[in-house]
Design an enzyme around this catalytic site. Sequence first.
Site, PDB file in Angstrom:
ATOM      1  N   CYS A   2       3.766 -15.322   4.609  1.00  0.00           N
ATOM      2  CA  CYS A   2       2.792 -14.378   5.176  1.00  0.00           C
ATOM      3  C   CYS A   2       2.805 -14.340   6.699  1.00  0.00           C
ATOM      4  O   CYS A   2       3.074 -15.341   7.352  1.00  0.00           O
ATOM      5  CB  CYS A   2       1.397 -14.757   4.733  1.00  0.00           C
ATOM      6  SG  CYS A   2       1.211 -14.879   2.969  1.00  0.00           S
ATOM      7  N   ARG A  27      10.345 -13.468   7.723  1.00  0.00           N
ATOM      8  CA  ARG A  27       9.699 -14.613   7.085  1.00  0.00           C
ATOM      9  C   ARG A  27       9.608 -14.460   5.567  1.00  0.00           C
ATOM     10  O   ARG A  27       9.392 -15.431   4.855  1.00  0.00           O
ATOM     11  CB  ARG A  27       8.286 -14.788   7.643  1.00  0.00           C
ATOM     12  CG  ARG A  27       8.260 -15.078   9.130  1.00  0.00           C
ATOM     13  CD  ARG A  27       6.849 -15.009   9.635  1.00  0.00           C
ATOM     14  NE  ARG A  27       6.019 -16.013   9.014  1.00  0.00           N
ATOM     15  CZ  ARG A  27       5.872 -17.252   9.464  1.00  0.00           C
ATOM     16  NH1 ARG A  27       6.506 -17.629  10.550  1.00  0.00           N
ATOM     17  NH2 ARG A  27       5.093 -18.104   8.845  1.00  0.00           N
ATOM     18  N   TRP A  74       2.944 -12.772   1.128  1.00  0.00           N
ATOM     19  CA  TRP A  74       3.835 -13.369   0.117  1.00  0.00           C
ATOM     20  C   TRP A  74       2.891 -13.842  -0.977  1.00  0.00           C
ATOM     21  O   TRP A  74       2.070 -14.731  -0.755  1.00  0.00           O
ATOM     22  CB  TRP A  74       4.602 -14.518   0.760  1.00  0.00           C
ATOM     23  CG  TRP A  74       5.412 -15.335  -0.195  1.00  0.00           C
ATOM     24  CD1 TRP A  74       4.964 -16.299  -1.042  1.00  0.00           C
ATOM     25  CD2 TRP A  74       6.830 -15.274  -0.392  1.00  0.00           C
ATOM     26  NE1 TRP A  74       6.001 -16.841  -1.749  1.00  0.00           N
ATOM     27  CE2 TRP A  74       7.159 -16.235  -1.378  1.00  0.00           C
ATOM     28  CE3 TRP A  74       7.856 -14.504   0.166  1.00  0.00           C
ATOM     29  CZ2 TRP A  74       8.462 -16.449  -1.803  1.00  0.00           C
ATOM     30  CZ3 TRP A  74       9.147 -14.718  -0.259  1.00  0.00           C
ATOM     31  CH2 TRP A  74       9.452 -15.674  -1.241  1.00  0.00           C
ATOM     32  N   ASN A 100      -3.484 -16.245   6.312  1.00  0.00           N
ATOM     33  CA  ASN A 100      -2.332 -17.029   5.856  1.00  0.00           C
ATOM     34  C   ASN A 100      -2.857 -18.385   5.392  1.00  0.00           C
ATOM     35  O   ASN A 100      -3.789 -18.915   5.997  1.00  0.00           O
ATOM     36  CB  ASN A 100      -1.349 -17.301   6.999  1.00  0.00           C
ATOM     37  CG  ASN A 100      -0.612 -16.053   7.433  1.00  0.00           C
ATOM     38  OD1 ASN A 100      -0.733 -15.006   6.808  1.00  0.00           O
ATOM     39  ND2 ASN A 100       0.142 -16.167   8.510  1.00  0.00           N
ATOM     40  N   GLY A 101      -2.225 -18.948   4.389  1.00  0.00           N
ATOM     41  CA  GLY A 101      -2.668 -20.264   3.906  1.00  0.00           C
ATOM     42  C   GLY A 101      -3.275 -20.128   2.520  1.00  0.00           C
ATOM     43  O   GLY A 101      -3.171 -19.082   1.873  1.00  0.00           O
ATOM     44  N   GLU A 481      25.060 -29.257   1.495  1.00  0.00           N
ATOM     45  CA  GLU A 481      24.609 -28.174   2.348  1.00  0.00           C
ATOM     46  C   GLU A 481      25.512 -26.938   2.165  1.00  0.00           C
ATOM     47  O   GLU A 481      25.034 -25.809   2.145  1.00  0.00           O
ATOM     48  CB  GLU A 481      24.572 -28.647   3.810  1.00  0.00           C
ATOM     49  CG  GLU A 481      24.449 -27.576   4.868  1.00  0.00           C
ATOM     50  CD  GLU A 481      23.304 -26.580   4.654  1.00  0.00           C
ATOM     51  OE1 GLU A 481      22.364 -26.855   3.883  1.00  0.00           O
ATOM     52  OE2 GLU A 481      23.375 -25.492   5.255  1.00  0.00           O
ATOM     53  N   LYS A 485      24.036 -23.309   0.987  1.00  0.00           N
ATOM     54  CA  LYS A 485      24.198 -22.081   1.766  1.00  0.00           C
ATOM     55  C   LYS A 485      24.865 -21.017   0.905  1.00  0.00           C
ATOM     56  O   LYS A 485      24.507 -19.847   0.942  1.00  0.00           O
ATOM     57  CB  LYS A 485      25.028 -22.403   3.001  1.00  0.00           C
ATOM     58  CG  LYS A 485      24.879 -21.440   4.125  1.00  0.00           C
ATOM     59  CD  LYS A 485      24.013 -21.947   5.251  1.00  0.00           C
ATOM     60  CE  LYS A 485      22.606 -22.239   4.822  1.00  0.00           C
ATOM     61  NZ  LYS A 485      21.922 -23.167   5.645  1.00  0.00           N
ATOM     62  N   GLU A 488      22.447 -19.653  -1.719  1.00  0.00           N
ATOM     63  CA  GLU A 488      21.322 -18.990  -1.080  1.00  0.00           C
ATOM     64  C   GLU A 488      21.617 -17.522  -0.746  1.00  0.00           C
ATOM     65  O   GLU A 488      20.778 -16.654  -0.962  1.00  0.00           O
ATOM     66  CB  GLU A 488      21.029 -19.772   0.216  1.00  0.00           C
ATOM     67  CG  GLU A 488      19.682 -19.591   0.816  1.00  0.00           C
ATOM     68  CD  GLU A 488      19.471 -20.529   2.018  1.00  0.00           C
ATOM     69  OE1 GLU A 488      20.405 -21.252   2.433  1.00  0.00           O
ATOM     70  OE2 GLU A 488      18.365 -20.508   2.553  1.00  0.00           O
ATOM     71  N   HIS A 504      33.610 -38.084 -14.120  1.00  0.00           N
ATOM     72  CA  HIS A 504      32.598 -38.612 -15.048  1.00  0.00           C
ATOM     73  C   HIS A 504      31.843 -37.496 -15.759  1.00  0.00           C
ATOM     74  O   HIS A 504      30.789 -37.739 -16.343  1.00  0.00           O
ATOM     75  CB  HIS A 504      31.621 -39.529 -14.308  1.00  0.00           C
ATOM     76  CG  HIS A 504      32.266 -40.770 -13.778  1.00  0.00           C
ATOM     77  ND1 HIS A 504      32.745 -41.771 -14.588  1.00  0.00           N
ATOM     78  CD2 HIS A 504      32.553 -41.158 -12.512  1.00  0.00           C
ATOM     79  CE1 HIS A 504      33.286 -42.720 -13.855  1.00  0.00           C
ATOM     80  NE2 HIS A 504      33.183 -42.373 -12.593  1.00  0.00           N
ATOM     81  N   LYS A 606      11.694 -17.356   4.962  1.00  0.00           N
ATOM     82  CA  LYS A 606      12.168 -18.226   6.047  1.00  0.00           C
ATOM     83  C   LYS A 606      11.316 -19.493   6.153  1.00  0.00           C
ATOM     84  O   LYS A 606      11.844 -20.577   6.284  1.00  0.00           O
ATOM     85  CB  LYS A 606      12.140 -17.444   7.367  1.00  0.00           C
ATOM     86  CG  LYS A 606      12.579 -18.239   8.581  1.00  0.00           C
ATOM     87  CD  LYS A 606      14.026 -18.657   8.477  1.00  0.00           C
ATOM     88  CE  LYS A 606      14.518 -19.406   9.699  1.00  0.00           C
ATOM     89  NZ  LYS A 606      15.784 -20.130   9.408  1.00  0.00           N
TER      90      LYS A 606
HETATM   91  C1  AGP Z   1      18.058 -23.200   4.741  1.00  0.00           C
HETATM   92  O1  AGP Z   1      19.154 -22.352   4.807  1.00  0.00           O
HETATM   93  C2  AGP Z   1      17.006 -22.781   3.813  1.00  0.00           C
HETATM   94  N1  AGP Z   1      16.510 -21.479   4.113  1.00  0.00           N
HETATM   95  C3  AGP Z   1      15.908 -23.771   3.464  1.00  0.00           C
HETATM   96  O2  AGP Z   1      16.456 -24.702   2.579  1.00  0.00           O
HETATM   97  C4  AGP Z   1      15.225 -24.518   4.630  1.00  0.00           C
HETATM   98  O3  AGP Z   1      16.129 -25.390   5.242  1.00  0.00           O
HETATM   99  C5  AGP Z   1      13.997 -25.262   4.088  1.00  0.00           C
HETATM  100  O4  AGP Z   1      13.106 -24.356   3.505  1.00  0.00           O
HETATM  101  C6  AGP Z   1      13.295 -26.072   5.149  1.00  0.00           C
HETATM  102  O5  AGP Z   1      12.833 -25.271   6.196  1.00  0.00           O
HETATM  103  P1  AGP Z   1      12.367 -25.908   7.547  1.00  0.00           P
HETATM  104  O6  AGP Z   1      13.584 -26.496   8.209  1.00  0.00           O
HETATM  105  O7  AGP Z   1      11.797 -24.773   8.343  1.00  0.00           O
HETATM  106  O8  AGP Z   1      11.364 -26.962   7.236  1.00  0.00           O
END
Ligand code: AGP
Length: 611
Positions: A2, A27, A74, A100-101, A481, A485, A488, A504, A606
């Site tokens: 949000c 976001r 959101w 927000n929240g 990672e 990515k 995602e 295994h 985000k």
């Molecule tokens: C990263 O590409 C992702 N969008 C996600 O995993 C992100 O790293 C995670 O939500 C943590 O976010 P932050 O670093 O803002 O805490």
Amino acid sequence: MCGIVGYLGAREAAPLIVEGLRRLEYRGYDSSGVAVLKDGQIQVRREVGKLSGLAQMLTQEPVAGHVGIGHTRWATHGPANDVNAHPHTDSKGDVAVVHNGIIDNAARLRARLTEDGVDLVSDTDTEVLAHLIGRSEADTLEEKVSEALAQVEGTYGLAVVHAAYPDRIVVARNGSPLIIGVGDHEMHVASDLAALVRYTTTVAHLDDGELATLTADGFTTYRHDLSTVARAATEVDVDPAAYDAGEHDSYMHKEMLEQPEAAARVLRGRLDQRFGTSHLGGLDLDARELRAIRRVKVLGCGSAYYVGEMGAALIEELARIPASAEAASEFRYRNPIVEPDTLYVAVSQSGETVDTLLAVQEIKRKGGRVVGLVNVVGSAIARECDGGIYLHAGPEVAVASTKALTNMFLGFALLALQLGRVRDLSIADGRRLVAGLQRLPDQIAEVLDREPELAELAGRLAEAQSLFFVGRVRGYPVAREGAQKFKEISYRHAEAYQTSELKHGPLALIDESVPTVSVVPDDELTERNVAALHEVAARGGPLVVVTHATVDLGDLPGQASVHRVDLPRNERELDPALMVVALQLLSYHAAKSLGHDIDKPRNLAKSVTVE
Ligand code: AGP
């Protein structure tokens, strides 16, 4: 997630608010709305879906006025529809609220309001706030808001307008960021700097438990009991262009290419070649306190967690202190043992991730010491920690985190170096690593120069429905990672595994249709890594090997489907930084070849500000 925007001044509020909301689209959101005050009337427009829908609605049913608030939502309480979209109003339509929240006791408050005959029209927790403020008999809007908040448990950043108080917006913060922007005889408010920087860089941050009144001529801040608290606006050093993608097709592309400068920034002034160590003033720990640390526990979510694993491996290797990383989203649910001689490290780009914030609060509640590796200055996690290392990556807009992650790794390298040098890491090794860190920004640029080659490979990987990403020891979190990515933004099933574990179980899945991206640095594990590649190739599995030119892969069966990417070499402890960048390029180009919206991957936000 949000976003909040508010404006008050001489200009028409609605276009400014919509433009501010546009800056918060990154976001993640599923509906949006505005409320604008004119002639004692609040006009509300809300629309589900893209912000362009709301903008379109506002051309057909315009709202005029110089005071207004807006929101991107959101969904948390109730589905994404125009009734649940913010702003929410009280029954008379005198009050409008954006929030927000999460209001934890919303169900109880709803029940009470219903008993009192209030007709709640939405499923949201926010609507409760609008009714509580609307029903208050207090004399001023500030008192009404304060009275309502006294009944509420939970987190909020909120902005309120009231038809009877047309000269002001009242805002409040508790656990959800709110920033006041001071313009020329006009005031702005937003939950994120991104929405403000085009209008003003003079800002004031509210602290948790504070309210503020904005009028055209300035702002006043209060504690919840409405005693005033002095809070001055300051200039933020931010280039508004940092929030534009410029000539790039996406923010992710821009942010990946910014990595050499971003990496140089996080290292600047922090390396000490003479003593082979680092200077980290923000940590606020002297040598004696650093020596007293017996264990390090890293907490983060998603990619920040995976970089946390890289960081923990570095700390263990350089400082010989037991170190591990854990998903912050799980941590507090297992009643964790918090030890006084453990250093807890919270890692977050946004500094807003609620799971990480709650983990920090749990540790602090139990008397533990937490330091932060955070990108956004003044964010909730940064404020909650006992000290830390700011990442200086600059604003990161793309959902897929890139430059912030690289800087997290470098932040860990600086921390590991310091922890190592107060223990048994020799000055020679310290200097070797300092020199390695100094080389890294240019080497990251070299990896980025390999984009055409990686783009071609990525196009082929994107054809597969399912892939493995594998690595060992310090290469395993790199693989994790990489897989994260890839899934995602390309929406392909990408699974990370320890290379040693393939045989295994998952080897059963390998055939010509399942490629394996393997992280094979030239280090003490190369031979074992290469042996595993032979097992994959023997089963017809296509391979992409992210490696160094010095690594001999031997005669792999099915050479036609083996592609190696030889990266520049740094020190073996620091090579993960370069390998991660290569994997970012693979994911980006796979997603691009599939035609996906790279900056706004489906279902993701985000900043994840809900549990
Ligand atoms: C990263 O590409 C992702 N969008 C996600 O995993 C992100 O790293 C995670 O939500 C943590 O976010 P932050 O670093 O803002 O805490």
